[in-house]
Design an enzyme around this catalytic site. Structure first.
Site, PDB file in Angstrom:
ATOM      1  N   ASP A 227      12.483  -0.270  -0.962  1.00 25.06           N
ATOM      2  CA  ASP A 227      11.653  -1.316  -0.381  1.00 25.06           C
ATOM      3  C   ASP A 227      12.548  -2.352   0.302  1.00 25.06           C
ATOM      4  O   ASP A 227      13.626  -2.017   0.802  1.00 25.06           O
ATOM      5  CB  ASP A 227      10.776  -1.946  -1.468  1.00 25.06           C
ATOM      6  CG  ASP A 227       9.428  -2.405  -0.927  1.00 25.06           C
ATOM      7  OD1 ASP A 227       9.394  -3.422  -0.215  1.00 25.06           O
ATOM      8  OD2 ASP A 227       8.408  -1.743  -1.218  1.00 25.06           O
ATOM      9  N   HIS A 277       7.963  -8.337  -0.293  1.00 25.38           N
ATOM     10  CA  HIS A 277       7.218  -7.126  -0.612  1.00 25.38           C
ATOM     11  C   HIS A 277       7.853  -6.345  -1.753  1.00 25.38           C
ATOM     12  O   HIS A 277       7.181  -5.934  -2.713  1.00 25.38           O
ATOM     13  CB  HIS A 277       7.100  -6.245   0.628  1.00 25.38           C
ATOM     14  CG  HIS A 277       6.199  -5.066   0.464  1.00 25.38           C
ATOM     15  ND1 HIS A 277       6.646  -3.832   0.041  1.00 25.38           N
ATOM     16  CD2 HIS A 277       4.863  -4.928   0.672  1.00 25.38           C
ATOM     17  CE1 HIS A 277       5.622  -2.992   0.003  1.00 25.38           C
ATOM     18  NE2 HIS A 277       4.533  -3.629   0.372  1.00 25.38           N
ATOM     19  N   SER A 447       0.096  -0.255  -0.932  1.00 28.05           N
ATOM     20  CA  SER A 447       1.420  -0.562  -1.480  1.00 28.05           C
ATOM     21  C   SER A 447       1.368  -0.745  -2.988  1.00 28.05           C
ATOM     22  O   SER A 447       2.097  -0.083  -3.743  1.00 28.05           O
ATOM     23  CB  SER A 447       1.979  -1.822  -0.825  1.00 28.05           C
ATOM     24  OG  SER A 447       2.348  -1.608   0.511  1.00 28.05           O
TER      25      SER A 447
END
Length: 502
Positions: A227, A277, A447
């Site tokens: 990520d 994120h 996600s």
């Protein structure tokens, strides 16, 4: 007329029966009808037309001129996958990979008129893949004639960036790229409290995860996260990873992303999440069952190796794609890692990432990828890459109490394998630990569904440490809504995690 046809047939046979060495030595003249490259606007228009008409786009199906134009418009960088067959991606299993690579570089040197040092950017140590600089259209044509080329793609063409410049519709905000550092107060109805002082997200309860903790907490399993990195300002994902009921595990942070506009740059920018994120994904998977009043992760006793492989979730450009490829290969080579989770992707395939996924899969890793979360531009796209690959488990998010009503921004399609409830009627999504200490936020889309499902897999594998990847998957399927007949667009649906670990 018959004589002309005969001569043409003979010429065709001779050209196609030449060995690579003969082809290189002769250096045949290549006729070019279009000498000027297409503009980024023209390239994106053709890509968009293919996506909307066919539901897919592939560089291999484009003309030589189109491919060269995209290479030219992308810093003149090309990515080449090679091998004796389409399955020949693992350099260690290729007896002639060195010879094939040299043949390819020899062809490039002849048509570019440059030395190898000015052509070769990088040669992957684990994959049959190289990145090179190509300026001439003749080089593209010559390479495409070689039978040892598995794929030849632009290595630094920024599709989304160009789309945004041209139409203002893609990657236009932090939210569309999955980034955000905001803190949000949690609604008391969106969690329950659990000892020693942690919050259990409502979505966990819907999947019977708290009940499953009586049988498994993920201990002994290591998850690899690809990520944007993990925040250095969230101690629960750092020095306090072993907090409360979480103990005896480790968190390792690695950085393979190069933050530079120049493809030949090699200095990575560290492990710290500069997007937000990756921190959220790490939290929902493995945040400790803590004493600080923050949300707990699904597998709160699993270990984590988190890679900063890209700047955000849209894998657009050389360094993001290269970082993800590197993360997959390194995690593939890490024996302790059983599961890999990636909630990033692209709307068409990237050869080097595909090789990385296949490499990790060949090492026995169980790979979960996000099925896709819409931006204003990509809402017509189905399941995204690499989630559509057979080597991955594609995950999407659904609304509370359903297995077949996707969240407002989630994608669905025949490639989906599992779903996770992450959107309430109120519109709230899943509570997670925030980017900074003592802060919380909500995270949604495919996600968070993907990261949560990777955590579920860790619970199942920890309960059955001798199992293979396929045995873990079989148990997850058997414990899901639609088993034994998968739904056409939502796979096996929601997993009853308590059932999966009993």
């Amino acid at each position: 007329m018959r004589k002309n046809v005969f001569y043409l047939l003979v010429l065709f046979f001779v050209l196609n029966s030449c060995t690579t060495e003969e082809f290189q030595n002769e250096n045949p003249t290549i006729e070019i009808s279009q000498k000027d490259p297409l503009s980024a606007k023209q390239i994106n228009a053709e890509i968009n037309q293919s996506l909307k008409s066919n539901g897919s786009f592939s560089w291999s199906k484009t003309s030589d001129h189109f491919l060269w134009s995209a290479v030219f418009q992308g810093n003149k960088v090309a990515s080449i996958g090679f091998g004796s067959s389409q399955k020949d991606f693992d350099r260690s299993l290729s007896s002639n990979s060195h010879e094939i690579q040299n043949e390819i570089l020899s062809v490039i040197k002849q048509y570019e008129g440059k030395e190898e040092s000015r052509i070769l950017i990088t040669s992957d140590p684990f994959l049959n893949q190289i990145d090179v600089v190509i300026e001439n259209q003749e080089t593209i044509i010559a390479l495409r004639r070689m039978k040892t080329i598995r794929y030849l793609e632009p290595g630094d063409y920024h599709y989304f960036e160009n789309e945004n410049k041209l139409n203002g519709t893609a990657k236009s905000s932090g939210s569309s790229s999955g980034c955000g550092f905001e803190s949000e107060a949690l609604n008391a109805t969106d969690y329950t409290s659990v000892t020693p002082n942690a919050k259990v997200p409502w979505a966990f309860t819907k999947h019977n995860i708290p009940g499953a903790w009586s049988y498994s907490t993920g201990s002994g399993v290591t998850i690899g996260l690809i990520d944007s990195g993990v925040s250095s300002d969230q101690s629960l994902l750092g020095s306090s990873f072993n907090n409360g009921a979480s103990s005896g595990r480790t968190i390792t942070k690695k950085g393979v992303y190069v933050d530079s506009v120049w493809p030949w740059s090699t200095d990575t920018d560290g492990t710290n999440d500069q997007c937000g994120h990756g921190t959220s994904m790490a939290s929902v998977m493995t945040a400790p069952r803590n004493t600080t009043g923050l949300p707990v992760g699904v597998a709160y006793n699993a270990s984590l190796i988190a890679y900063r492989a890209a700047s955000n979730v849209v894998l657009d450009g050389y360094h993001e794609q290269n970082g993800v490829k590197t993360a997959f290969t390194e995690l593939g080579n890490t024996a302790s890692v059983k599961i890999i989770s990636m909630s990033m992707g692209h709307i068409f395939s990237v050869g080097k990432i595909e090789d990385g996924v296949k490499y990790a899969y060949s090492k026995g890793k169980l790979i979960f990828c996000a099925g896709g979360t819409s931006t204003s531009f990509t809402n017509f796209v189905g399941v995204i890459f690499p989630a559509w690959m057979p080597e991955t488990q594609a995950i999407t998010g659904v609304k509370e109490g359903t297995s077949n009503q996707k969240c407002d921004v989630c994608h669905s399609g025949s490639e989906i394998d599992f779903t996770f409830q992450m959107e309430r009627g109120s519109g709230n999504s899943v509570p997670v630990a925030g980017y900074y200490n003592a802060q919380t936020k909500y995270v949604g889309g495919s996600s968070v569904a993907t990261a949560a499902t990777a955590g579920i897999a860790a619970l199942v594998w920890a309960k059955n440490p001798s199992w293979t990847r396929e045995q873990v998957l079989t148990k997850m399927r058997q414990s899901a809504t639609y088993y034994p007949a998968a739904d056409a667009n939502y796979g096996y649906g929601n997993i009853n995690v308590l059932k999966a670990v009993q």
